[in-house]
Design a protein around this motif. Structure first.
Motif, mmCIF file in Angstrom:
data_model
loop_
_atom_site.group_PDB
_atom_site.id
_atom_site.type_symbol
_atom_site.label_atom_id
_atom_site.label_comp_id
_atom_site.label_asym_id
_atom_site.label_seq_id
_atom_site.Cartn_x
_atom_site.Cartn_y
_atom_site.Cartn_z
ATOM 1 N N LEU A 99 -57.772 -20.226 -6.690
ATOM 2 C CA LEU A 99 -58.762 -19.351 -7.323
ATOM 3 C C LEU A 99 -59.889 -19.075 -6.337
ATOM 4 O O LEU A 99 -60.555 -20.002 -5.865
ATOM 5 C CB LEU A 99 -59.323 -20.007 -8.589
ATOM 6 C CG LEU A 99 -58.286 -20.317 -9.673
ATOM 7 C CD1 LEU A 99 -58.892 -21.204 -10.745
ATOM 8 C CD2 LEU A 99 -57.750 -19.024 -10.273
ATOM 9 N N LEU A 163 -62.820 -20.348 -18.629
ATOM 10 C CA LEU A 163 -61.537 -19.683 -18.846
ATOM 11 C C LEU A 163 -60.383 -20.690 -18.843
ATOM 12 O O LEU A 163 -59.414 -20.546 -19.600
ATOM 13 C CB LEU A 163 -61.313 -18.629 -17.766
ATOM 14 C CG LEU A 163 -60.101 -17.708 -17.932
ATOM 15 C CD1 LEU A 163 -60.217 -16.898 -19.206
ATOM 16 C CD2 LEU A 163 -59.961 -16.798 -16.715
ATOM 17 N N ALA A 164 -60.489 -21.712 -18.000
ATOM 18 C CA ALA A 164 -59.432 -22.728 -17.959
ATOM 19 C C ALA A 164 -59.402 -23.552 -19.238
ATOM 20 O O ALA A 164 -58.329 -23.998 -19.672
ATOM 21 C CB ALA A 164 -59.646 -23.635 -16.757
ATOM 22 N N GLY A 167 -59.138 -20.170 -22.280
ATOM 23 C CA GLY A 167 -58.184 -19.095 -22.111
ATOM 24 C C GLY A 167 -58.760 -17.764 -22.586
ATOM 25 O O GLY A 167 -59.964 -17.647 -22.860
ATOM 26 N N SER A 168 -57.914 -16.773 -22.663
ATOM 27 C CA SER A 168 -58.320 -15.448 -23.134
ATOM 28 C C SER A 168 -57.152 -14.814 -23.882
ATOM 29 O O SER A 168 -56.112 -14.511 -23.292
ATOM 30 C CB SER A 168 -58.755 -14.557 -21.952
ATOM 31 O OG SER A 168 -59.076 -13.261 -22.396
ATOM 32 N N GLU A 169 -57.334 -14.628 -25.172
ATOM 33 C CA GLU A 169 -56.268 -14.033 -25.974
ATOM 34 C C GLU A 169 -56.074 -12.554 -25.642
ATOM 35 O O GLU A 169 -54.945 -12.056 -25.640
ATOM 36 C CB GLU A 169 -56.597 -14.188 -27.460
ATOM 37 C CG GLU A 169 -56.625 -15.640 -27.931
ATOM 38 C CD GLU A 169 -56.918 -15.751 -29.401
ATOM 39 O OE1 GLU A 169 -57.143 -14.680 -30.035
ATOM 40 O OE2 GLU A 169 -56.936 -16.877 -29.937
ATOM 41 N N ALA A 171 -56.566 -11.043 -22.755
ATOM 42 C CA ALA A 171 -55.871 -10.908 -21.471
ATOM 43 C C ALA A 171 -54.548 -11.678 -21.442
ATOM 44 O O ALA A 171 -53.848 -11.659 -20.423
ATOM 45 C CB ALA A 171 -56.760 -11.398 -20.341
ATOM 46 N N ASN A 172 -54.248 -12.356 -22.548
ATOM 47 C CA ASN A 172 -53.014 -13.132 -22.652
ATOM 48 C C ASN A 172 -52.962 -14.247 -21.586
ATOM 49 O O ASN A 172 -51.918 -14.495 -20.974
ATOM 50 C CB ASN A 172 -51.778 -12.236 -22.542
ATOM 51 C CG ASN A 172 -50.523 -12.920 -23.054
ATOM 52 O OD1 ASN A 172 -50.599 -13.881 -23.832
ATOM 53 N ND2 ASN A 172 -49.364 -12.447 -22.630
ATOM 54 N N TRP A 173 -54.150 -14.892 -21.382
ATOM 55 C CA TRP A 173 -54.233 -16.000 -20.442
ATOM 56 C C TRP A 173 -54.267 -17.304 -21.228
ATOM 57 O O TRP A 173 -55.059 -17.487 -22.153
ATOM 58 C CB TRP A 173 -55.480 -15.894 -19.576
ATOM 59 C CG TRP A 173 -55.385 -14.782 -18.557
ATOM 60 C CD1 TRP A 173 -54.260 -14.155 -18.148
ATOM 61 C CD2 TRP A 173 -56.472 -14.192 -17.850
ATOM 62 N NE1 TRP A 173 -54.549 -13.193 -17.219
ATOM 63 C CE2 TRP A 173 -55.914 -13.190 -17.011
ATOM 64 C CE3 TRP A 173 -57.842 -14.390 -17.838
ATOM 65 C CZ2 TRP A 173 -56.680 -12.408 -16.174
ATOM 66 C CZ3 TRP A 173 -58.616 -13.613 -17.000
ATOM 67 C CH2 TRP A 173 -58.041 -12.636 -16.172
ATOM 68 N N VAL A 174 -53.404 -18.210 -20.865
ATOM 69 C CA VAL A 174 -53.303 -19.490 -21.555
ATOM 70 C C VAL A 174 -54.345 -20.457 -20.976
ATOM 71 O O VAL A 174 -54.649 -20.428 -19.783
ATOM 72 C CB VAL A 174 -51.883 -20.072 -21.397
ATOM 73 C CG1 VAL A 174 -51.760 -21.396 -22.153
ATOM 74 C CG2 VAL A 174 -50.850 -19.073 -21.889
ATOM 75 N N ILE A 176 -55.209 -23.401 -19.307
ATOM 76 C CA ILE A 176 -54.406 -24.302 -18.471
ATOM 77 C C ILE A 176 -54.836 -25.759 -18.625
ATOM 78 O O ILE A 176 -54.109 -26.656 -18.218
ATOM 79 C CB ILE A 176 -54.490 -23.882 -16.989
ATOM 80 C CG1 ILE A 176 -55.921 -24.051 -16.464
ATOM 81 C CG2 ILE A 176 -53.985 -22.473 -16.789
ATOM 82 C CD1 ILE A 176 -56.051 -23.824 -14.972
#
Length: 215
Positions: A99, A163-164, A167-169, A171-174, A176
């Motif tokens: 990152l 964000l880790a 997440g972000s629904e 942006a479809n980011w899980v 982690i």
């Protein structure tokens, strides 16, 4: 000698030196204090007591800020985690270098730690010469720059940490952190320590500005 003869008189003239008296050396001109060539490093006693106390306290804070920035950079720079399960084609591995925001975090805190190390001699000068405005001004300028740098680095890393964790629904980011628990704990701790360095640097800026203001 008869009593009728007058005794010879000796005339003494005031203001005229006698021929037998030693000649006096001309009076030396009054000594004048040498003028200071560099007024910026002039040392006086007026108000030097409390400024020396501020300088000593600032030196201690500078050491703590150095330790905080260095710790944040080292903790973040050594953060990595590999999950125990993997397939023939995929291996689940997380590292700070994946990152760019975390890379910037490491670089920013490393620069701040290096600056704080090299600023210690100038802090010692403010202790020895508390009335010298030059070292105070240099520390004020560069401390302000380091506040901006460390704040930017810690803020960018904070966004990644959040964000880790969440997440972000959209942006479809899980999140982690559901998988990489140790990785998230280390980067979160590094961000907290970095904000401690930011606060200490802000206090140093205020102290330098106060010392210059009361000069």
């Amino acid at each position: 000698m008869s009593t009728g003869e007058a005794a010879p008189s000796t005339a003494i003239t005031l203001g005229e030196p006698s021929a037998d008296a030693p000649a006096r050396a001309p009076a030396a001109p009054p000594a004048t204090a040498p003028k200071a060539r560099f007024a910026i490093f002039r040392r006086t006693k007026v108000g030097a007591g409390w400024k020396r106390g501020v300088a000593c306290f600032g030196f201690i804070l500078r050491i703590f800020a150095l330790a905080a920035a260095l710790t944040a950079a080292v903790v973040m720079g050594t953060t990595h985690e590999t999950l125990p399960f993997f397939t023939h084609y995929y291996q689940f591995h997380a590292e700070f270098s994946d990152l760019p925001a975390l890379v910037f975090f490491v670089v920013g805190n490393a620069i701040a730690a290096g600056y704080l190390l090299f600023s210690l001699p100038f802090s010692i000068i403010t202790i020895c010469f508390p009335q010298a405005i030059g070292p105070w001004l240099l520390l004020l300028i560069f401390d302000t720059v380091m506040v901006a740098l460390t704040t930017a680095a810690a803020s960018s890393a904070t966004a990644i940490v959040d964000l880790a964790h969440t997440g972000s629904e959209k942006a479809n980011w899980v999140a982690i952190c559901l998988r990489f628990g140790s990785f998230c704990q280390q980067i979160s701790g590094a961000v907290v320590v970095s904000f401690v360095a930011v606060v200490l640097l802000m206090v140093l800026v205020v102290m330098s500005a106060l010392a210059i203001r009361k000069h």
